[in-house]
Structures are given as C-alpha cells and as structure tokens.
Design an enzyme around this catalytic site. Structure first.
Site, mmCIF file in Angstrom:
data_model
loop_
_atom_site.group_PDB
_atom_site.id
_atom_site.type_symbol
_atom_site.label_atom_id
_atom_site.label_comp_id
_atom_site.label_asym_id
_atom_site.label_seq_id
_atom_site.Cartn_x
_atom_site.Cartn_y
_atom_site.Cartn_z
ATOM 1 N N ARG A 72 0.851 -1.189 0.000
ATOM 2 C CA ARG A 72 0.000 0.000 0.000
ATOM 3 C C ARG A 72 0.888 1.242 0.000
ATOM 4 O O ARG A 72 1.949 1.268 0.632
ATOM 5 C CB ARG A 72 -0.893 0.033 1.243
ATOM 6 N N HIS A 103 -0.547 0.235 -9.970
ATOM 7 C CA HIS A 103 -1.243 -0.671 -9.042
ATOM 8 C C HIS A 103 -1.761 -1.896 -9.803
ATOM 9 O O HIS A 103 -2.966 -2.176 -9.828
ATOM 10 C CB HIS A 103 -2.388 0.055 -8.325
HETATM 11 P P1 NDP Z 1 -1.852 -11.544 4.706
HETATM 12 O O1 NDP Z 1 -2.843 -10.959 5.627
HETATM 13 O O2 NDP Z 1 -2.056 -12.939 4.207
HETATM 14 O O3 NDP Z 1 -0.394 -11.503 5.393
HETATM 15 C C1 NDP Z 1 0.079 -10.411 6.110
HETATM 16 C C2 NDP Z 1 1.490 -10.720 6.634
HETATM 17 O O4 NDP Z 1 2.012 -9.535 7.253
HETATM 18 C C3 NDP Z 1 1.520 -11.821 7.687
HETATM 19 O O5 NDP Z 1 2.659 -12.635 7.509
HETATM 20 C C4 NDP Z 1 1.614 -11.038 9.004
HETATM 21 O O6 NDP Z 1 2.272 -11.726 10.060
HETATM 22 C C5 NDP Z 1 2.451 -9.853 8.570
HETATM 23 N N1 NDP Z 1 2.252 -8.702 9.452
HETATM 24 C C6 NDP Z 1 1.104 -8.015 9.694
HETATM 25 N N2 NDP Z 1 1.316 -7.021 10.578
HETATM 26 C C7 NDP Z 1 2.632 -7.085 10.917
HETATM 27 C C8 NDP Z 1 3.453 -6.339 11.788
HETATM 28 N N3 NDP Z 1 2.971 -5.317 12.506
HETATM 29 N N4 NDP Z 1 4.757 -6.680 11.895
HETATM 30 C C9 NDP Z 1 5.261 -7.732 11.182
HETATM 31 N N5 NDP Z 1 4.530 -8.479 10.322
HETATM 32 C C10 NDP Z 1 3.229 -8.160 10.196
HETATM 33 O O7 NDP Z 1 -1.718 -10.548 3.479
HETATM 34 P P2 NDP Z 1 -1.468 -10.867 1.913
HETATM 35 O O8 NDP Z 1 -0.173 -11.555 1.767
HETATM 36 O O9 NDP Z 1 -2.644 -11.514 1.276
HETATM 37 O O10 NDP Z 1 -1.417 -9.396 1.308
HETATM 38 C C11 NDP Z 1 -0.501 -8.424 1.775
HETATM 39 C C12 NDP Z 1 -0.892 -7.061 1.275
HETATM 40 O O11 NDP Z 1 -0.626 -6.950 -0.127
HETATM 41 C C13 NDP Z 1 -2.399 -6.729 1.354
HETATM 42 O O12 NDP Z 1 -2.795 -6.378 2.656
HETATM 43 C C14 NDP Z 1 -2.510 -5.598 0.355
HETATM 44 O O13 NDP Z 1 -2.275 -4.396 1.026
HETATM 45 C C15 NDP Z 1 -1.392 -5.874 -0.633
HETATM 46 N N6 NDP Z 1 -1.895 -6.224 -1.960
HETATM 47 C C16 NDP Z 1 -1.478 -5.490 -3.035
HETATM 48 C C17 NDP Z 1 -1.900 -5.797 -4.314
HETATM 49 C C18 NDP Z 1 -1.406 -5.018 -5.499
HETATM 50 O O14 NDP Z 1 -1.887 -5.233 -6.625
HETATM 51 N N7 NDP Z 1 -0.429 -4.138 -5.346
HETATM 52 C C19 NDP Z 1 -2.840 -6.908 -4.561
HETATM 53 C C20 NDP Z 1 -3.182 -7.644 -3.368
HETATM 54 C C21 NDP Z 1 -2.737 -7.301 -2.130
HETATM 55 P P3 NDP Z 1 1.683 -13.102 10.675
HETATM 56 O O15 NDP Z 1 1.829 -14.122 9.589
HETATM 57 O O16 NDP Z 1 2.562 -13.381 11.824
HETATM 58 O O17 NDP Z 1 0.238 -12.814 11.014
#
Ligand code: NDP
Length: 310
Positions: free
Chosen positions: A225, A273
């Site tokens: 993001r 994007h």
């Molecule tokens: P998930 O919710 O599956 O995974 C999020 C990961 O981030 C998890 O491993 C989580 O840790 C980690 N995380 C969250 N908060 C923290 C923190 N404070 N400190 C450290 N690690 C943290 O998300 P996705 O992989 O599905 O997607 C990620 C992002 O990609 C989406 O939220 C979206 O913003 C973006 N996106 C962008 C797109 C684009 O076209 N550019 C398309 C689709 C998504 P844990 O595993 O321990 O919970």
C-alpha cells in the site's frame, strides 16, 4: 446446487454486471443484485470500497466478501454488528505477485535497465557480473502473497529473509519476527520487498530509519500500500546515493498525480497498481464456495480479524 442466498453487490471502480452473472451461474437459486439505495437488506455482500451509506442499509449482513486481499479501506467503515469480513485468499493473485516481484528484483540485480539504455544508444556493453550473495532480499509480510514471493525468490538462489509478526518455517527463507527481529531483518537485506497489510502498526513503516538500515546500494519494491512509504524519505535516500532505486506499484495518492517526482525519476520504476489483479472467475468460484460453506455453518479461510487489521 440450488440455494436461497440473498446477495448484494457494491463495487467501486468495477463493472458489476459480470459479477452478477457469474454469481448467479455459480449459485443457482440465489438472489443477486447490484445495490441501489433503498433496496431490501441482504445476507451476503460482495464489495470493493463501498460507501458507509451502503453498510448503513445492511443491518442483517452475515458476511462481507472483499474482492481483493487488502481490507484497510473496509476496516475504516462502521460495519453491521456480527458481520464477518472475508478477504480473497490468493484466487490467482500470489502467482502474479511472485512474477512481478521476481521480475523487479532480477531486472535490478542483472542491470537490465542499463543494458537497455546502452543498446538504445547503439552500444555493445559488458558489465561485471554481480553476485547473488551480495543481494540478500527481505520480504516484509509472509502471508498469502509474501510467502509465495519469498519462495519464488529463493528458487533464483537469492539469500531470502522474511519478517512477520509470528515466526515462520519456510524452506530457503530465514525467518525474523516481531519488533525484536526488525533491526536484524533490516540490516540483513539489500533489497526490501513490502507485502505487509496496511494497519496502524505498519503505516509509514518504510521511512528514513527503516530504509537507511538497508545495506548500501539498497533497493525497494513496494507492492502493498502507498501509505506504507514516506515518499520524501525514499527520494532523499535515493538522491543521496544510499539507495540505488525503487520499483513502486502503489502510491499514497492513486492515480499518481501529474508532476509527482516519481513519474520521471531515473531510478524509480512506476507501475499503476497492477502487480496482482483480481481475477474474476477464480474470485467468483472462491466467494461462491465460501458463501455456501458459511450458510451451512462451516468455517472458511480468509476471515479478517478487525483487531489486528488484516
Ligand atoms: P496476509 O494478511 O495474508 O499476510 C500479512 C502478513 O504480514 C503476515 O505474515 C503477518 O504476520 C504480517 N504482518 C502483519 N502485521 C505485521 C506487523 N505489525 N509486523 C510484522 N509483520 C506483520 O496478506 P497478503 O499476503 O494476502 O497481502 C498483503 C498485502 O498486499 C495486502 O494487505 C494488500 O495491502 C497488498 N496487496 C497489493 C496488491 C497489489 O496489486 N499491489 C494486490 C493484493 C494485495 P503473521 O503471519 O505473523 O500474522
């Protein structure tokens, strides 16, 4: 299978008709309509960036299906009580994200931009091969998309580090976790790939402090993001020479405003994007399956925890 599900759609920047047709075909017997103010409330909704007025008219909603992986915009709204949020769970996005990130990292590592410029200038040039060992890549966020990206990078034999809230065991990926692991993670990497969700904890996380801890010649790939990145800090670090450049797919303001310094910066690659697009057929099949499972009282994957913000 015939079903009596009552489904409403409210999707910004997306044509609803193919989704209506697809959901009707996947769920024969379901009532599917594109929301108009004043419509009768529904049990299930399929949404992208809906207005608050839509949610205010849905007091009996059991679940909201978001047609993307990121739910940050949705969590800013006041949701009907008891309504679950279900995100897209891969649905063809992780392979696209792996393609995009591997392409960006390899293009930087192999200096393909430099070769392209030389060829355009009619120059047959050689550059000294760079060593993968000198390009450790760090993936922030090891969820549905981040894990697939980290695994894909390890296939190309880059040293890969990952950072998440909880520790992970992923073959070929060195796991770091929590705030305790963040400094070691940052200083272990030269290329940083951001795949975190946007939450209060992660907003502005790509700032001067984080980026200056990358190894010299560092490179950023931001595909999560725009609000993760403090844009001025990136420009300062690139212009000072500490960072070699960046590939950016997401921005604080989208579309990227005319005249923004990223547009023509020689060391920044911009894409609109587009790194992982929602694929309609896969998404409809997944959403229909999950609606049926929920209506039978079964558990589904991809439920969002509003407290953690993802
Ligand atoms: P998930 O919710 O599956 O995974 C999020 C990961 O981030 C998890 O491993 C989580 O840790 C980690 N995380 C969250 N908060 C923290 C923190 N404070 N400190 C450290 N690690 C943290 O998300 P996705 O992989 O599905 O997607 C990620 C992002 O990609 C989406 O939220 C979206 O913003 C973006 N996106 C962008 C797109 C684009 O076209 N550019 C398309 C689709 C998504 P844990 O595993 O321990 O919970």
């Amino acid at each position: 299978m015939s079903t009596s599900l009552n489904i409403t759609l409210c999707m910004a920047q997306t044509k609803p008709e193919p989704w209506e047709t697809g959901l009707r075909a996947a769920l024969p017997g379901a009532t599917v309509s594109n929301w108009q103010p004043g419509d009768a409330p529904a049990d299930y909704a399929v949404v992208w960036a809906p207005p608050q007025a839509f949610l205010d008219e849905q007091p009996r909603l059991k679940a909201l299906f978001n047609i993307g992986a990121g739910v940050d915009a949705l969590l800013k709204l006041k949701l009907p009580p008891g309504c679950q949020i279900v995100r897209l769970d891969d649905a063809g996005m992780s392979v696209q994200m792996a393609e995009y990130v591997c392409h960006a990292v390899i293009r930087h590592f192999r200096e393909f931009d430099g070769y392209e410029a030389d060829v355009k200038a009619g120059k047959w040039s050689y550059r000294k091969p760079r060593m993968r060992a000198d390009f450790p890549v760090g993936v922030m966020g090891l969820g549905v998309l981040g894990e697939r990206v980290a695994r894909a990078l390890s296939v190309f034999e880059f040293p890969v580090h990952g950072w998440s809230r909880s520790p992970k065991q992923i073959e070929g990926v060195q796991s770091h976790s929590g705030s305790d692991g963040f400094n070691t993670f940052r200083s272990s990497c030269r290329v940083l790939v951001n795949l975190l969700p946007l939450t209060p904890d992660t907003t502005d996380i790509l700032n001067a402090q984080t980026l200056s801890l990358l190894q010299p010649g560092g490179y950023l790939v931001n595909v999560a993001r725009g609000a993760h990145l403090v844009e001025e800090d990136l420009l300062t670090l690139i212009d000072s020479g500490h960072l070699a450049g960046a590939t950016l797919d997401v921005f604080r303001t989208e579309p990227l405003p005319a005249g923004h310094p990223f547009w023509n910066h020689p060391k920044i690659t911009v894409t609109p994007h587009t790194s992982a697009r929602t694929l309609r057929e896969e998404s409809i099949a997944q959403i229909a399956g999950k609606m049926l499972a929920l209506s039978r009282g079964e558990a589904v994957a991809g439920l969002v925890d509003p407290r953690s913000g993802y």
